[in-house]
Design an enzyme around this catalytic site. Sequence first.
Site, mmCIF file in Angstrom:
data_model
loop_
_atom_site.group_PDB
_atom_site.id
_atom_site.type_symbol
_atom_site.label_atom_id
_atom_site.label_comp_id
_atom_site.label_asym_id
_atom_site.label_seq_id
_atom_site.Cartn_x
_atom_site.Cartn_y
_atom_site.Cartn_z
ATOM 1 N N GLY A 82 0.580 -1.073 -0.136
ATOM 2 C CA GLY A 82 0.114 0.062 0.124
ATOM 3 C C GLY A 82 0.848 1.456 -0.169
ATOM 4 N N SER B 236 1.019 -3.531 5.155
ATOM 5 C CA SER B 236 1.484 -3.529 6.646
ATOM 6 C C SER B 236 2.220 -2.323 7.610
ATOM 7 C CB SER B 236 2.774 -4.729 6.949
ATOM 8 O OG SER B 236 3.180 -4.497 8.267
ATOM 9 N N THR C 112 11.029 9.773 -12.147
ATOM 10 C CA THR C 112 9.974 9.001 -13.248
ATOM 11 C C THR C 112 9.886 7.968 -12.677
ATOM 12 O OG1 THR C 112 12.254 8.338 -13.747
ATOM 13 C CG2 THR C 112 11.851 9.818 -15.250
ATOM 14 N N LYS D 113 4.046 22.350 -10.405
ATOM 15 C CA LYS D 113 5.790 22.050 -10.944
ATOM 16 C C LYS D 113 6.201 22.405 -12.405
ATOM 17 C CE LYS D 113 9.687 18.270 -11.395
ATOM 18 N NZ LYS D 113 9.695 17.439 -10.732
ATOM 19 N N LEU E 216 8.751 0.099 -7.144
ATOM 20 C CA LEU E 216 10.315 -0.610 -6.556
ATOM 21 C C LEU E 216 9.702 -2.120 -6.603
ATOM 22 C CD1 LEU E 216 10.351 1.638 -3.649
ATOM 23 C CD2 LEU E 216 11.521 2.433 -6.480
ATOM 24 N N ILE F 167 7.244 7.804 -10.364
ATOM 25 C CA ILE F 167 5.519 7.021 -10.564
ATOM 26 C C ILE F 167 5.036 7.479 -11.662
ATOM 27 C CG2 ILE F 167 3.921 8.610 -9.445
ATOM 28 C CD1 ILE F 167 5.088 9.826 -7.171
HETATM 29 C C1 LIG Z 1 15.550 9.001 -2.255
HETATM 30 C C2 LIG Z 1 14.096 9.037 -3.028
HETATM 31 C C3 LIG Z 1 12.878 9.757 -3.766
HETATM 32 C C4 LIG Z 1 12.193 9.375 -4.681
HETATM 33 N N1 LIG Z 1 11.690 10.388 -5.115
HETATM 34 C C5 LIG Z 1 11.012 10.413 -5.921
HETATM 35 C C6 LIG Z 1 9.806 11.634 -6.740
HETATM 36 O O1 LIG Z 1 10.297 12.466 -6.962
HETATM 37 N N2 LIG Z 1 9.151 10.778 -7.724
HETATM 38 C C7 LIG Z 1 9.069 9.946 -8.168
HETATM 39 O O2 LIG Z 1 8.473 9.813 -9.114
HETATM 40 N N3 LIG Z 1 9.852 8.710 -7.897
HETATM 41 C C8 LIG Z 1 10.487 9.026 -6.625
HETATM 42 N N4 LIG Z 1 10.474 8.198 -5.696
HETATM 43 C C9 LIG Z 1 10.345 6.540 -5.792
HETATM 44 C C10 LIG Z 1 8.910 6.503 -5.358
HETATM 45 O O3 LIG Z 1 9.522 6.672 -3.574
HETATM 46 C C11 LIG Z 1 8.233 4.986 -5.149
HETATM 47 O O4 LIG Z 1 8.587 4.614 -6.667
HETATM 48 C C12 LIG Z 1 7.677 5.243 -4.972
HETATM 49 O O5 LIG Z 1 6.945 5.620 -3.406
HETATM 50 C C13 LIG Z 1 6.414 3.847 -4.935
HETATM 51 O O6 LIG Z 1 6.478 2.793 -3.922
HETATM 52 P P1 LIG Z 1 6.442 1.495 -3.498
HETATM 53 O O7 LIG Z 1 5.116 1.671 -3.993
HETATM 54 O O8 LIG Z 1 6.968 0.684 -4.736
HETATM 55 O O9 LIG Z 1 6.842 0.892 -2.579
HETATM 56 P P2 LIG Z 1 6.401 0.820 -0.691
HETATM 57 O O10 LIG Z 1 6.442 2.412 -1.156
HETATM 58 O O11 LIG Z 1 7.886 1.010 -0.345
HETATM 59 O O12 LIG Z 1 5.745 0.513 -0.617
HETATM 60 C C14 LIG Z 1 5.817 -1.382 -0.321
HETATM 61 C C15 LIG Z 1 3.889 -1.703 0.227
HETATM 62 O O13 LIG Z 1 4.788 -2.807 0.491
HETATM 63 C C16 LIG Z 1 4.442 -3.427 1.599
HETATM 64 N N5 LIG Z 1 5.416 -4.553 1.977
HETATM 65 C C17 LIG Z 1 6.142 -4.432 2.278
HETATM 66 N N6 LIG Z 1 6.140 -6.259 2.530
HETATM 67 C C18 LIG Z 1 5.203 -6.401 2.700
HETATM 68 C C19 LIG Z 1 4.814 -7.685 3.632
HETATM 69 N N7 LIG Z 1 5.643 -9.127 4.679
HETATM 70 N N8 LIG Z 1 3.387 -8.122 4.508
HETATM 71 C C20 LIG Z 1 3.177 -6.319 3.740
HETATM 72 N N9 LIG Z 1 2.884 -5.751 3.193
HETATM 73 C C21 LIG Z 1 3.665 -5.664 2.897
HETATM 74 C C22 LIG Z 1 4.210 -1.821 2.345
HETATM 75 O O14 LIG Z 1 4.085 -2.210 4.119
HETATM 76 C C23 LIG Z 1 4.460 -1.211 1.784
HETATM 77 O O15 LIG Z 1 2.784 -0.513 1.875
HETATM 78 C C24 LIG Z 1 12.253 8.358 -5.183
HETATM 79 C C25 LIG Z 1 12.461 7.310 -3.763
HETATM 80 C C26 LIG Z 1 13.449 7.576 -2.903
HETATM 81 C C27 LIG Z 1 14.412 5.964 -2.319
#
Ligand SMILES: Cc1cc2nc3c(=O)[nH]c(=O)nc-3n(C[C@H](O)[C@H](O)[C@H](O)COP(=O)(O)OP(=O)(O)OC[C@H]3O[C@@H](n4cnc5c(N)ncnc54)[C@H](O)[C@@H]3O)c2cc1C
Length: 501
Positions: A15, A42, A347, A81, A336, A349
């Site tokens: 999430g 979680s 990029t 932006k 990710l 998002i």
């Molecule tokens: C330093 C940094 C800066 C960034 N800046 C930008 C930006 O300016 N613009 C942009 O487009 N992107 C940016 N990004 C990328 C952006 O943050 C991510 O693409 C975005 O937040 C998506 O993350 P996600 O949802 O894939 O992963 P996460 O946010 O890590 O979410 C993972 C989810 O999986 C759940 N999960 C994991 N394991 C389990 C488990 N065992 N049981 C239950 N749930 C679990 C977690 O609870 C969480 O809800 C940046 C990234 C970094 C590292």
Amino acid sequence: MRDGTPIRRIVVVGGGTAGWMAAAALARFLGGSGKRIVLVESEAIGTVGVGEGTIPPILEFNLQLGIDEAEFLRETKATYKLGIEFVNWTTGDDRYFHQFGQIGRPLNGMSFHQLWLKHRHDGSVGPLSDYSMSAVAAARHRFSHPASDPGNPLSQLAYAFHFDAAAYGRFLRRYAEARGAERVEGKIIDVEQDGETGFVTGLLLDDDRRVRGDLFIDCSGFRSLLLGQKLGIPFEDWSHWLPCDRAIAVPSERVDPLLPYTRSTAHPAGWQWRIPLQHRTGNGHVYSSAHMSDEDAERLLIGTLDGKPIAEPNRLRFAAGRRTKSWEANVIAVGLSSGFLEPLESTSIHLIQHGIQKLLSLCPSRGINPAERDEYNRHMVRGYEPVRDFIILHYHATRRTGPFWDHVRTMAVPDSLEHKLELFREHGRVFRYNEELFDVPSWIAVILGQGIDPASYDPLVDGMPDADVRRAMAELRNSYLQAAQRLPLASEFIDRRVAAA
Ligand SMILES: Cc1cc2nc3c(=O)[nH]c(=O)nc-3n(C[C@H](O)[C@H](O)[C@H](O)COP(=O)(O)OP(=O)(O)OC[C@H]3O[C@@H](n4cnc5c(N)ncnc54)[C@H](O)[C@@H]3O)c2cc1C
């Protein structure tokens, strides 16, 4: 799940931004089809908690979901932006602007930047950014929506948002739940598979509950629980081209004037972002741990904030690269869990959005069709690789020195980027190939901004009378300036929109 099984239950694993964007889009487009959308997350694990800069295609995502912009601004504390200002990326004492949208207008079918290349040393010709509506407005901290009349210079304004990542997640959660998505809170401790097909059948939670599904959208973040850990899809590491592997993020108090752009400042082993929001400024230092210690990186960040920090620093580790496939069996990884390119051009998002859009256009209904799966994987490669090249360009094309910059300046780059640079070096030409995210004006702004000068310009420019070209360029420059001066300050525009919501 076996071949031909109808897909009735879609489970989104995670999430974060990816999970809730996926759940919102699936609920919007499949909500009425009888399919169940279930999201498991979680709170104990949490999200990555960063990701606040976007690029213009986000407007399409909002449009597809029917999101009202004023409400979006209010709920996510967003700001507008118009591009990114790059500071000290070329020599260590310089700045340039990567604008959203076009640079100038073609004249007699000739790209504007070719005219600029020929005439740039004439006294009357200004810097390239003087010929971009978005850049001219940004420099004056002004904003308005683009005009619909193509003759109006404001029609060339292009924009995206900065927003609060946590607020964006909450906003999308409300949207998805209102359209029938179900949320399950719990920690996944095992992923169950069909012994014969290898397809994922369910998730085991730490309180012994099981969440079963027919199709799984893996949005579990860097852990890549399903695609990477369970199905063993390898990670293609790009850190030899993009060596930054750490980040420290810290919010600070809002500082006025509110800038309608991100600032990216180069440092000895990486760079620092500055993202203005309505209620605070987001800051972060992205760096290579092989070239700077965590302590020095944090000191540098805290020492260069332009407002008081308002929370403890958030420390992150990552590697640039992507899983060799995003879709395997009945698992599609988005966000990710599928790959990561550092946030230099905001990029990630967008790549989530790209993954969701392709998922919607190739959404399976019964079993998994290998042709649809392969098509999806092809689109993902085409989505990631040009973005990778564009980011590498910023590091590679520089005159900065020092251990980190010497490495990136002299390294061999991917052939696809080398080819682009060779073409540009000759006659300043850039071409956009099929699904490349960044269009020609973006490449032009960054290649020239990073200090690469072509040997010449397109010879067709010589067929145009110099006086006519100079006059047209002067008129264009003046029209952008006049239009920008009539715009409200970005902060005033936001206040009005938020009040209207
Ligand atoms: C330093 C940094 C800066 C960034 N800046 C930008 C930006 O300016 N613009 C942009 O487009 N992107 C940016 N990004 C990328 C952006 O943050 C991510 O693409 C975005 O937040 C998506 O993350 P996600 O949802 O894939 O992963 P996460 O946010 O890590 O979410 C993972 C989810 O999986 C759940 N999960 C994991 N394991 C389990 C488990 N065992 N049981 C239950 N749930 C679990 C977690 O609870 C969480 O809800 C940046 C990234 C970094 C590292």
